[in-house]
Write an enzyme that holds these catalytic residues in place. Structure first.
Site, PDB file in Angstrom:
ATOM      1  N   SER A   1       0.837  -1.198   0.000  1.00 19.77           N
ATOM      2  CA  SER A   1       0.000   0.000   0.000  1.00 19.77           C
ATOM      3  C   SER A   1       0.879   1.257   0.000  1.00 19.77           C
ATOM      4  O   SER A   1       1.687   1.443  -0.905  1.00 19.77           O
ATOM      5  CB  SER A   1      -0.962  -0.045   1.200  1.00 19.77           C
TER       6      SER A   1
ATOM      7  N   HIS B   1      -8.411   1.394  -0.644  1.00 20.18           N
ATOM      8  CA  HIS B   1      -8.246   0.512  -1.816  1.00 20.18           C
ATOM      9  C   HIS B   1      -9.572  -0.024  -2.338  1.00 20.18           C
ATOM     10  O   HIS B   1      -9.673  -1.170  -2.765  1.00 20.18           O
ATOM     11  CB  HIS B   1      -7.264  -0.623  -1.496  1.00 20.18           C
TER      12      HIS B   1
END
Length: 309
Positions: free
Chosen positions: A90, A193
């Site tokens: 991430s 996300h």
């Protein structure tokens, strides 16, 4: 072969940077990174309370800054070797791109500040969140998430999928989980996300257009699909779209295995990715660089697995 991996949001703990500031030059390095990111990394990494450093706008710059600081302590002025693999989970992809030479440290800190503020604002639009789903049959887990209208935002391998979506849908998942699983709510501000983060993409895309992205010095493994990407421009594009798309850490680990990685160092705040690697990359020697006390072990691993003479 050596891999250096960079952790994502949720890995930070109160005061974790304090021992690193005793190293020569650490405060100056952190000061430069703080200026680039518009945030006091020393304060947040040493004295800010747990609630403060959970704030997305604080957590993301703090994690990238910590990774860059601890990489400098590990590697000195030599930087990374072209034979090493780099990847990040991430927001950790920003750390990895800075280490790979695709971004300058200053650009990485500037972009992470914009990313963090955009994601924090997107999280405030509607009550959303995330939960880890541990165990179960992978296909059944994905089917149950789809039935509840949730996104598998992180597919981490080793029997771990992170579900993301509305709090109502997450409550329904806990009431009706996949068989043989545990559902653990995560202390995050929103559904990262997923499509809920779409409002954060535009600002980051605009900022990225002002950044010159160099091709990486060595293999960088992308969160999107586990591909090794050799183009700096493509890596930057993927960094932008990653904000609203799932992280495929399972595929990243698969690529590290196929590259022949035998040793892995996780930069601070370390521990999460080493835990996944111990289950998903059996036989790979791992070091979690949590404090300066771990530097000797990490340097030995670099020597033994990094191809250094």
């Amino acid at each position: 072969m050596l891999a250096i991996v960079c952790p994502g949001q949720g890995s930070q703990t109160q005061g974790f940077l304090a021992p690193w500031l005793d190293l020569p030059g650490a405060r100056d390095t952190l000061g430069r990174l703080s200026e680039a990111g518009g945030i006091d990394l020393e304060q947040h990494g040493t004295v800010s309370d747990e609630e403060t450093i959970k704030d997305t706008a604080v957590a993301q710059p703090l994690i990238v800054g910590a990774g860059l600081l601890t990489a400098a302590a590990l590697l000195g002025t030599d930087g990374v070797d072209a034979r090493w693999a780099l990847t990040g989970h991430s927001v950790g992809e920003l750390t990895a791109l800075a280490l790979a030479g695709t971004l300058t440290p200053q650009a990485a800190m500037s972009l992470v500040a914009i990313r963090a503020h955009g994601m924090a604002q997107a999280s405030a639009v509607a009550p959303t969140g995330m939960a880890a789903v541990l165990g179960g049959d992978p296909e059944e887990v994905l089917a149950v998430l789809a039935r509840h209208g949730l996104t598998p935002a992180n597919r981490n391998g080793s029997g771990q999928v992170v579900a993301a979506g509305t709090l109502e849908a997450l409550d329904a998942l806990r009431a009706d989980p996949p068989a043989r699983t545990r559902v653990i709510p995560l202390k995050v501000a929103g559904a990262f996300h997923t499509a809920h983060m779409a409002p954060a993409v535009a600002a980051l895309a605009a900022a990225a257009q002002q950044v010159e992205a160099a091709d990486p010095v060595g293999p960088v493994v992308s969160n999107a699909d586990g591909a090794v990407v050799a183009s700096g421009a493509e890596l930057l594009d993927r960094l932008v779209t990653q904000v609203s798309n799932p992280v495929r850490w399972d595929l990243c680990m698969g690529t590290l295995a196929s590259l022949g990685v035998t040793g892995l160092v996780e930069l601070a705040p370390a521990g999460t990715l080493v835990g996944l690697a111990k289950r998903g990359l059996p036989g790979v020697e791992c070091v979690a660089l949590k404090t300066p006390d771990d530097l000797d072990a990490a340097r030995r691993l670099v020597r033994e697995h990094g191809g250094a003479s």
